[in-house]
Design a protein around this motif. Structure first.
Motif, PDB file in Angstrom:
ATOM      1  N   ASP A 259      -6.498  11.440 -12.819  1.00 18.67           N
ATOM      2  CA  ASP A 259      -5.728  11.397 -14.060  1.00 18.67           C
ATOM      3  C   ASP A 259      -5.978  12.627 -14.927  1.00 18.67           C
TER       4      ASP A 259
ATOM      5  N   ARG B  25       0.716  -3.953 -13.977  1.00 16.83           N
ATOM      6  CA  ARG B  25      -0.366  -3.180 -13.375  1.00 16.83           C
ATOM      7  C   ARG B  25      -1.196  -4.011 -12.407  1.00 16.83           C
TER       8      ARG B  25
ATOM      9  N   PRO C 234      -3.392   5.854 -17.490  1.00 22.47           N
ATOM     10  CA  PRO C 234      -4.139   4.701 -16.972  1.00 22.47           C
ATOM     11  C   PRO C 234      -3.741   4.302 -15.552  1.00 22.47           C
ATOM     12  N   LEU C 235      -2.485   4.563 -15.178  1.00 18.44           N
ATOM     13  CA  LEU C 235      -2.041   4.217 -13.826  1.00 18.44           C
ATOM     14  C   LEU C 235      -2.650   5.168 -12.797  1.00 18.44           C
TER      15      LEU C 235
ATOM     16  N   ASP D 134      -6.237   4.521 -11.873  1.00 20.22           N
ATOM     17  CA  ASP D 134      -6.569   3.218 -11.277  1.00 20.22           C
ATOM     18  C   ASP D 134      -6.534   3.338  -9.751  1.00 20.22           C
TER      19      ASP D 134
END
Length: 873
Positions: A340, A661, A742-743, A746
């Motif tokens: 990220d 999510r 945030p994706l 993960d």
């Protein structure tokens, strides 16, 4: 800039840097002049380019009177130039009109004078109309290099030039002006393969001077490195034909609706494929191998039913350094950075202006192959290697479509990467009311409504079809071309024959982006080649209705979490306020189901079906899509169905942004297949973005046109998924980083090899099912209406019945096929199906254990969650 009058005696903004008047016929000028009948008017010109405005008049050069015509512009002129309807008409007398050819070779201006002789207004003049009127015969002439008995002739259309010289092999050769505005010179056989340019002396409005431009040939078919010079090349030269070129025909695709298309970028295909020889990675020659990872992948798809590869632009691209050794690469260990991080995009940004990557929608020469995709950009190697690419794909059982971009150029005026405007300034591009080049397409818009720009487009397409055996063309921003452009092109292709040209032009498929926007929107300048106008032409356009319904939202949403039929709008809410209340989501999903039904039925304007939203019969054209009719096609061949393409996020990335999510990886993979099934199992032409079958990610990049190899890479061996390759480039994505970060961070959202394998195998099954029956490929609107219907189903489920007991027999092996697309997280029962169904043999023997759990009863079928099941009887 010429000085303006500043005395109180005039309220006009006399400005020769603008061009607000239009010379349309030899004796006709259009201009907006208030109180035009009160005063006098003149047309001024100067071959020295010394016209100026002082306090009393336009000075310099010569002039002739213009007479105001109170009858206005004639009807035939307004039909050709509807956007000029508010202008007044001015006439040149016959003696002045006879000088038009001479006048056009200099600087032009018109001036309006009050009865007392004071200057009221003055402006420059746009000339495309009169050039087309005077030099229409040039459209029938061969331009560029033509050959007769081994001797070349060079021809360039430059009607406003004062002089043109061909510089061949470094030596200047005078050219002779012809009556149609073309300049020609016949050389000798020794000119073969020589480098050449033109020196064109011409008035250049952007430079405000008469200039001598050294410029390449707009009709170039071959170039030196980095497009510095054109080459005198004969494309029929046997030395430029690969071994077996005449004996490698393309696979036969009987009808457009039999076409299944895979959209590829030449460099993406092999730049990271270690199974390709290092010197050939990212090149045309990567397609000429039989046993590389990429070609194995394509052959497996072809064996399952894929039959066409669509290549992003391979014409000469303005913004790629063609010398591989000079191309820049990121000076970072990209793979070591956090998933990220902002660092990856910073490293790519630092070199992207000089790296080897670009999608290529910035054309420099329309009819010459791009040199960066050749192992050597100098000379004719690129011609031979591009032909080897086409030959290799044909050998693999795949036809070849080229992405073409005739709606704009990379530059205009005197810019370094300008070609057309240096030869005939102000002609090839579409101008606004003040004479500035329009740029609604992103760049310098061309004007294919002008006769010679249309000729350039048609000549170029015919060259690719005839001399490179290309099987189809995808038109970028096709709605910026006129319907007449496209139908004339269709007729020109249809005239190609195997006996004379080596190709049956009637089999060449045309499709494109039929979007309606910009200065031509709503037919402002001509009847556009947009979705609604293409009905009945056989030319296809992309169906954004199905795309938006399946994915959710649209490509310009501020919040990318807008959900759709394939991303869980009602059944898997992601909690984003943008999706509305449960009641609003339900209503929206039912509308999306109507769009999916219509899309799977070919998006036909006249197709009648039962609406999920109202329960009443509706017609395709009566279903709404953002205020426009959803159904627009007359025949299924005019619809290209897709859910992702090179533009916008990949399907996998779109699902990552839209699904909750917490959605498990197994369910995400299933939703990828469910979404693809709405395309693969519907009527019309099937279009998949390369890698969508193996969960291709661009790390959420929505516009990767210049994002380098890092964000565009694909692994055909399915070892590593590229999701989590860092935050995508700031320029086009920063406003979405808050959703992306945030994706990407993960690890549960990054598919592993097993997930990619599963997705790929299920995608192959979709292709096998489609190719198993002509019921999925009905060739007429009548057959679609007779045989395609939809059964009642709960929200989130579409049940399509293909009934072969009515109408003409399409599949002698089956009476009917039932397709149930269950996008919900629960098993679903569809009733009213009739009896005797069995799961399609492909799925019954396939690798998806879940779909094998589908069951049948006397009058119903049950389909597992997040599954598309196909039954037959």
């Amino acid at each position: 800039m010429a000085p303006r009058r500043t005395t109180p005696s005039t309220d006009a903004a006399a400005d020769l840097t603008q061009a607000r008047a239009h010379w349309l016929r030899a004796d006709l000028v259009a201009w907006d002049v208030p109180d035009a009948g009160n005063g006098t008017h003149r047309l001024h010109w100067s071959q020295q380019g010394d016209l100026a405005v002082d306090a009393e008049a336009v000075t310099g050069g010569s002039s002739v009177p213009l007479t105001h015509d109170p009858a206005g512009l004639p009807a035939d002129v307004l039909a050709q130039f509807p956007h000029l309807g508010g202008l007044q008409a001015f006439r040149l007398d016959p003696s002045a009109a006879a000088l038009a050819g001479e006048i056009l070779t200099g600087q032009l201006a018109v001036a309006s004078y009050a009865p007392d002789g004071t200057l009221r207004d003055a402006t420059g003049v746009q000339v495309p109309g009169v050039l087309d009127h005077l030099y229409a015969d040039a459209a029938d002439r061969g331009l560029g290099v033509t050959w007769r008995g081994g001797t070349p002739t060079l021809a360039v259309w430059a009607p406003t030039a004062q002089d043109v010289t061909a510089v061949v092999g470094g030596k200047g050769v005078p050219m002779e002006r012809q009556r149609d505005g073309t300049w020609t010179v016949t050389g000798s056989p020794s000119w073969k393969d020589a480098a050449y340019t033109y020196e064109v002396r011409v008035w250049a409005p952007s430079a405000r001077a008469v200039v001598t431009n050294r410029v390449t040939d707009p009709w170039s078919v071959a170039l030196t490195t980095n497009s510095a010079q054109s080459l005198v090349v004969d494309l029929s030269d046997p030395a430029l034909a690969p071994a077996g070129w005449a004996d490698t025909p393309p696979p036969v695709i009987a009808r457009p609706v039999d076409r299944t298309i895979y959209e590829l970028h030449v460099r993406d295909f092999s730049i990271g494929d270690e199974t390709v020889p290092e010197g050939e990675r990212g090149t045309y020659l990567a397609f000429d191998h039989d046993d590389t990872a990429g070609m194995r992948h394509l052959r497996h798809l072809a064996e399952a039913g894929l039959n066409t590869v669509h290549l992003l632009p391979v014409f000469d691209i303005a913004t790629i350094e063609e010398r591989r050794a000079a191309q820049l690469v990121p000076d970072c260990d990209l793979a070591s950075l956090p998933p990220d991080s902002e660092r990856q995009q910073e490293c790519v940004e630092a070199v992207r202006a000089g790296d080897g990557f670009n999608w290529g929608y910035d054309p420099l020469h329309y009819t010459a192959p791009e040199g960066s995709y050749a192992t050597d950009p100098e000379g004719t190697r690129r011609t031979l290697e591009l032909r080897r690419m086409v030959q290799g794909l044909h050998r693999a059982g795949l036809q070849v479509v080229l992405d073409v971009v005739y709606n704009h150029t990379a530059a205009d005026g005197q810019a370094e990467r300008s070609v057309l405007d240096k030869v005939v300034p102000g002609y090839y591009h579409r101008l606004d009311a003040a004479g500035r080049v329009e740029s609604s397409t992103c760049c310098s818009n061309t004007a294919t409504e002008h006769r010679m720009m249309e000729k350039l487009m048609i000549d170029s397409v015919l060259t690719w079809a005839r001399d490179y055996r290309v099987d189809g063309f995808r038109f970028d921003l096709m709605g910026h071309h006129s319907l007449e452009n496209m139908t004339r092109l269709r007729a020109a292709l249809d005239s190609l024959t195997v006996s004379r040209d080596g190709v049956d032009g009637r089999t060449v498929y045309l499709y494109g982006e039929g979007w309606n926007f910009g200065e031509v929107a709503d037919d402002a300048r001509f009847v556009q080649a947009t979705q609604r106008h293409l009905a009945g032409t056989g030319i296809g356009s992309f169906n954004d209705r199905l795309r938006d319904a399946v994915r959710g939202g649209g490509p310009f949403d501020e919040d990318p979490r807008v959900q759709g039929f394939g991303s869980g709008l009602l059944t898997d809410p992601n909690g984003a306020e943008v999706n509305g209340t449960p009641e609003e989501r339900r209503a929206q999903l039912l509308h999306q189901q109507d769009l999916v039904k219509l899309g799977m039925a070919g998006n036909l304007a006249d197709f009648r079906f039962t609406s999920s939203r109202t329960g009443q019969e509706v017609r395709g054209a009566d279903v709404d899509h953002d205020g426009r009719p959803a159904g627009y096609a007359a025949e299924p061949s005019e619809t290209v169905a897709y859910v992702d393409a090179h533009d916008n996020e990949t399907l996998w990335d779109s699902l990552a942004l839209k699904l909750p999510r917490a959605t498990p990886m197994a369910d995400r993979v299933r939703m990828n297949t469910v979404s693809l099934s709405t395309v693969a199992l519907g009527q019309g032409v099937v279009f998949w973005h390369a890698g969508t079958d193996l969960l291709r990610s661009k790390s959420l990049d929505r516009n990767s046109y210049d994002s380098g190899d890092w964000f565009n890479r694909v692994d055909w061996q399915r070892r590593e998924n590229t999701f989590g390759s860092g935050l995508p480039p700031r320029a086009d994505n920063e406003d979405k980083w808050v959703f992306m970060r945030p994706l990407l961070g993960d690890p549960a959202l990054r598919p592993d090899a097993a997930a990619m394998d599963e997705a790929h195998q299920r995608a192959l099954d979709l292709l096998r099912i489609r190719s198993s029956s002509r019921l999925f490929r009905l060739g007429s609107a009548r057959a679609v209406q007779e045989k395609v219907s939809f059964l009642d189903a709960v929200p989130g489920v579409v049940a399509m019945l293909l009934d072969d007991t009515v109408g003409a027999d399409a599949d002698p092996d089956r009476d009917a096929i039932l397709v149930v697309v269950n996008a919900t997280p629960q098993p679903q029962v569809v009733s009213g199906t009739g009896a005797r169904w069995s799961l399609h043999p492909v799925q019954a023997a396939g690798g998806d254990a879940v779909v094998r759990g589908s069951t049948v009863a006397d009058d119903a079928v049950t389909v597992p969650a997040r599954t598309t099941a196909v039954f037959e009887r």
